[in-house]
Design an enzyme around this catalytic site. Structure first.
Site, PDB file in Angstrom:
ATOM      1  N   TYR A 117      -3.784 -24.701 -13.132  1.00 53.35           N
ATOM      2  CA  TYR A 117      -3.577 -26.454 -13.438  1.00 53.35           C
ATOM      3  C   TYR A 117      -2.748 -26.840 -14.503  1.00 53.35           C
ATOM      4  CZ  TYR A 117      -7.518 -26.460 -12.102  1.00 53.35           C
ATOM      5  OH  TYR A 117      -9.352 -25.596 -11.135  1.00 53.35           O
ATOM      6  N   ASN A 143      -9.134 -37.997  -7.714  1.00 51.44           N
ATOM      7  CA  ASN A 143      -9.110 -36.622  -8.114  1.00 51.44           C
ATOM      8  C   ASN A 143     -10.543 -36.015  -8.897  1.00 51.44           C
ATOM      9  OD1 ASN A 143      -9.247 -34.011  -8.505  1.00 51.44           O
ATOM     10  ND2 ASN A 143      -7.544 -33.403  -9.809  1.00 51.44           N
ATOM     11  N   ASP A 201     -20.182 -41.718  -0.749  1.00 49.62           N
ATOM     12  CA  ASP A 201     -20.568 -42.352  -0.252  1.00 49.62           C
ATOM     13  C   ASP A 201     -20.135 -44.432  -0.750  1.00 49.62           C
ATOM     14  OD1 ASP A 201     -22.065 -41.184   1.565  1.00 49.62           O
ATOM     15  OD2 ASP A 201     -24.110 -41.306   0.676  1.00 49.62           O
ATOM     16  N   HIS A 226      -5.073 -33.443  -5.830  1.00 48.46           N
ATOM     17  CA  HIS A 226      -5.644 -32.143  -6.220  1.00 48.46           C
ATOM     18  C   HIS A 226      -4.682 -31.309  -7.102  1.00 48.46           C
ATOM     19  CE1 HIS A 226      -9.658 -32.778  -5.129  1.00 48.46           C
ATOM     20  NE2 HIS A 226      -9.249 -32.761  -3.807  1.00 48.46           N
ATOM     21  N   MET A 227      -4.410 -30.908  -8.454  1.00 46.24           N
ATOM     22  CA  MET A 227      -3.173 -30.071  -8.622  1.00 46.24           C
ATOM     23  C   MET A 227      -3.144 -29.055  -7.846  1.00 46.24           C
ATOM     24  SD  MET A 227      -3.946 -31.393 -12.576  1.00 46.24           S
ATOM     25  CE  MET A 227      -1.905 -30.678 -13.263  1.00 46.24           C
ATOM     26  N   SER A 228      -3.995 -28.628  -7.845  1.00 51.80           N
ATOM     27  CA  SER A 228      -4.159 -26.758  -7.233  1.00 51.80           C
ATOM     28  C   SER A 228      -4.029 -27.254  -5.552  1.00 51.80           C
ATOM     29  CB  SER A 228      -5.010 -26.389  -7.658  1.00 51.80           C
ATOM     30  OG  SER A 228      -6.638 -26.404  -7.502  1.00 51.80           O
TER      31      SER A 228
END
Length: 145
Positions: A22, A74, A87, A100-102
């Site tokens: 991260y 995220n 939902d 997402h960072m990764s």
């Protein structure tokens, strides 16, 4: 235009948690960078982080009631199993972009699947802080259509 940025579980630990995955950027730095880009794009960014699945669902509901124009999310590990958050997101009628960072597809097998994938406008992953900036640009573009 109002964009809601939703940060999920353990994101309050960015900058301390697993810097190989991260990096060292903190949640405050991510939010400040998003706000700066938001100003350039003429949109306001409201950021929310929680480690409570219930609170995340309630904030998504509030986003619907507040009539936000787009949502970035995220959700961290919730991405892979939280049908409750899925939902709640499905209630929204605005573009939702998953970030997402990764690169979740290059990590452990359980991270390869997103329960949100079928309902979000798109996913951006693997670019660290830039995933958020690319996501914001995509969300604003989608909301303007």
């Amino acid at each position: 235009m109002k964009v809601l940025m939703l940060h999920g579980i353990n994101h309050n630990m960015f900058g301390k948690r697993d810097p190989l995955q991260y990096g060292t950027v903190t949640l405050a730095e991510i939010d400040a960078t998003l706000r700066a880009l938001g100003e350039e794009l003429g949109v306001s960014i409201e950021s929310f982080q929680t480690n409570s699945e219930r609170e995340m669902c309630e904030r998504i509901h509030q986003g619907f009631l507040d009539q936000v124009d787009a949502v970035l999310i995220n959700a961290g590990a919730w991405t892979h199993y939280s049908y409750g958050i899925r939902d709640a997101l499905a209630i929204l009628t605005v573009p939702v972009v998953e970030v997402h960072m990764s690169n979740i597809h290059a990590r452990e097998p359980f991270r390869h699947h997103s329960v949100f994938a079928e309902i979000v406008k798109g996913q951006i992953c693997g670019f660290g802080l830039d995933s958020y900036l690319l996501g914001l640009r995509a969300a604003v573009s989608a909301a303007c259509r």
